[in-house]
Enzyme design. Structure first.
Site, short mmCIF file in Angstrom:
data_model
loop_
_atom_site.label_atom_id
_atom_site.label_comp_id
_atom_site.label_asym_id
_atom_site.label_seq_id
_atom_site.Cartn_x
_atom_site.Cartn_y
_atom_site.Cartn_z
N GLU A 60 -4.29 27.39 -10.50
CA GLU A 60 -4.09 28.70 -9.87
C GLU A 60 -3.63 28.63 -8.42
O GLU A 60 -2.75 29.38 -8.00
CB GLU A 60 -5.37 29.53 -9.99
N GLU A 67 -15.33 25.19 -9.06
CA GLU A 67 -15.31 26.39 -9.90
C GLU A 67 -15.92 27.59 -9.16
O GLU A 67 -15.37 28.68 -9.22
CB GLU A 67 -16.08 26.14 -11.20
N GLU A 72 -7.07 32.83 -26.18
CA GLU A 72 -6.47 31.51 -26.00
C GLU A 72 -5.33 31.26 -26.97
O GLU A 72 -4.30 30.67 -26.62
CB GLU A 72 -7.53 30.42 -26.15
N ASP A 82 -9.38 38.39 -14.52
CA ASP A 82 -8.16 37.99 -13.81
C ASP A 82 -6.85 38.35 -14.48
O ASP A 82 -6.02 39.07 -13.92
CB ASP A 82 -8.21 36.48 -13.50
#
Length: 542
Positions: free
Chosen positions: A335, A314, A80, A221
């Site tokens: 996304e 989710e 992050e 991902d």
């Protein structure tokens, strides 16, 4: 409906300095203490410029320079911190001149935001000191990796560094960042199964897979995303070849009716027949490699889920056609909107604008509250949670805005550009082709060519200066000199000086035998031509 109403500029003017936690690459919420270094301000900074709020962009830069300190006793997510802080600072640094910020001499190869990005990235380097070269998931910004830190890291947390770290190496001249990012990528590649798949979590000390579910969603991902974006940014054929091999395995074992399921990485048997909202980036990634037909079919599957709930839960059980228990929320993730933006740029299909319209209306109707836009806790009844993730400002708002703003500078097709004079020659910036990191921070690929030949050109300057001083000492009259094509030996100078024999020998040893030329790059003049343009005397004879 005007999209500009979605985020009033007054709200962005009052961005909070702290961000209290956000999901990691595996979708779980880490310790809020991970993000006590002005994350939201950094994460939303380039959004301000893309939306046209130049004055606020300038003000926030001053606030960050005066207040951000990375020398703090905080356990931070390596993943992050890289995508949000390092990526956000690099993007803002490269966009500073466009925003009217007075940049220092040497920009874009120097600058306060670049130094901040480098400082933050250096805090992450201890995490890469493992037997495999794959990083720990968490590092203490003051003390390094804690002695009891778990060695288990998700795949995305290992393979999501090449965009930011290669950019940082190119701008600063320090190869360590790109080097550690490439090693991590290669270790993952070497750890794939015999059928070409990677799992979800791996032990970075032993290289053994701990979670063996393979898919394109949470925990994996952005590893695939960075193979493609790293290949484009760096013109690296090997990275693209790696992705294309993965893509074959993904199609063979995880794709069913244009959905992508989770399978066992060694056997290819289905382990979870679910769609995760984080997987909605995939159609956009497919568009980047030109696979438009498959991208559109998968996108339309995901869009049907959006229309069913007014957002993407989710987890969505594909056979049952409904949400998964305790995974019914929608934290305003970007996304699907990201994929719509990429695909609309590629196709112009109005269906993609319909998704954008639906997203604006859903977010305005369901999640807008007095102080921002709240996470939707449950899409079935639209209950809200008392939080707004920083990625909503960094990504969701940005991609929505760019979907509806075809003339934004981000979409530049090369018809305009800025020529910047650096200490190392002329540099072309702002011509388009921006590469978004996984937090939607745009990186100008041309910037990577502004500073990367610093060392080689420095050695050329030293050689030319030795020749000049040799002529001076011999009291030669000034004349245009033809530089010999053979090796030139400098005169002996006082020991320890720039022109001393030992320094010359060291410089010759440092010189690369052959200068690498990117597969695709902006045209570059020979170094002697640059000197000629600046009125110097060291010219080629012709």
């Amino acid at each position: 409906m005007s999209f500009r109403l979605l985020i009033p500029l007054g709200l962005l003017c009052a961005l909070p300095p702290l961000h209290h936690g956000a999901p990691g690459p595996d979708g779980t919420a880490p310790d809020p203490a991970h993000y006590s270094f002005s994350l939201t301000l950094i994460d939303a900074l380039d959004t301000l410029l893309i939306l046209g709020n130049v004055s606020e962009f300038q003000r926030v830069i001053e606030v960050l320079q005066d207040n951000v300190d990375f020398d703090i006793d905080v356990n931070a997510s390596v993943f992050e911190t890289n995508i949000r802080v390092v990526g956000g600072l690099l993007s803002a640094h490269l966009l500073s001149k466009k925003a009217g910020v007075e940049v220092e001499a040497g920009w874009p190869c120097s600058g306060p935001l670049l130094r901040m990005a480098e400082e933050a990235a250096r805090k992450l380097l201890p995490a890469f000191q493992t037997p495999t070269g794959m990083p720990y998931g968490t590092v203490n910004l003051l003390h390094g990796v804690n002695p009891g830190e778990t060695p288990v890291t998700c795949t995305a947390g290992i393979g999501t560094f090449i965009v930011e770290f290669a950019t940082l190496s190119s701008l600063t001249g320090d190869p360590v960042f790109e080097d550690v990012a490439r090693v991590a990528l290669m270790r993952l590649w070497e750890s794939r199964s015999d059928i070409g798949l990677v799992g979800n979590h791996i032990d970075v000390l032993t290289g053994k897979w701990v979670a063996q579910d393979a898919g394109i969603g949470a925990g994996v991902d952005s590893y695939f995303e960075y193979l493609v974006k790293g290949a484009i940014l760096l013109q690296d054929e090997k990275l693209m070849a790696m992705f294309l091999e993965y893509n074959k395995a993904i199609r063979n074992y995880t794709r069913f009716d244009d959905w992508y399921l989770w399978v066992q990485m060694y056997k290819g048997t289905v382990s979870m027949p679910v769609f995760q909202s984080l997987e909605a980036y995939w159609p956009g990634l497919q568009s980047l490699i030109g696979d438009i037909d498959n991208a559109m079919r998968t996108f339309l599957n995901y869009y049907t889920v959006w229309k069913q709930f007014g957002g993407l839960p989710e987890f969505y059980n594909i056979p049952q056609g409904y949400t998964v228990e305790k995974r019914e929320g929608y934290p305003l993730r970007p996304e699907l909107i990201e994929s719509a933006m990429y695909l609309y740029r590629a196709t112009g299909d109005p269906t993609l604008l319909e998704l954008g319209r639906d997203a604006v209306e859903s977010i305005e109707k369901i999640s807008k509250v007095e102080c921002g836009f709240a996470t939707i806790k449950d899409l079935r009844d639209h209950k809200l949670d008392n939080r707004m993730e920083s990625f909503f400002l960094a990504e969701t708002v940005k991609y929505l805005y760019l979907l509806f703003d075809p003339t934004n500078f981000i979409h530049n097709n090369g018809s305009t550009f800025d020529a910047v004079i650096t200490p190392y020659g002329e540099c072309i910036l702002g011509a388009g082709g921006y590469i978004f990191n996984t937090e939607a921070h745009p990186i100008d690929p041309a910037a990577l060519h502004c500073c990367r030949r610093l060392k080689e050109e420095q050695w050329e300057v030293e050689d030319l200066m030795r020749e000049f001083y040799s002529l001076k000492r011999n009291r030669s009259k000034f004349q245009k000199k033809t530089v010999s094509s053979g090796p030139w030996e400098p005169p002996a100078g006082p020991p320890g000086t720039l022109f001393s024999p030992e320094n010359h020998d060291q410089a010759r040893e440092r010189k690369p035998a052959k200068q690498r030329v990117p597969l695709l790059s902006c045209p570059s003049q020979p170094f002697t031509s640059k000197l000629a343009l600046l009125g110097q005397v060291f010219l080629d004879s012709s």
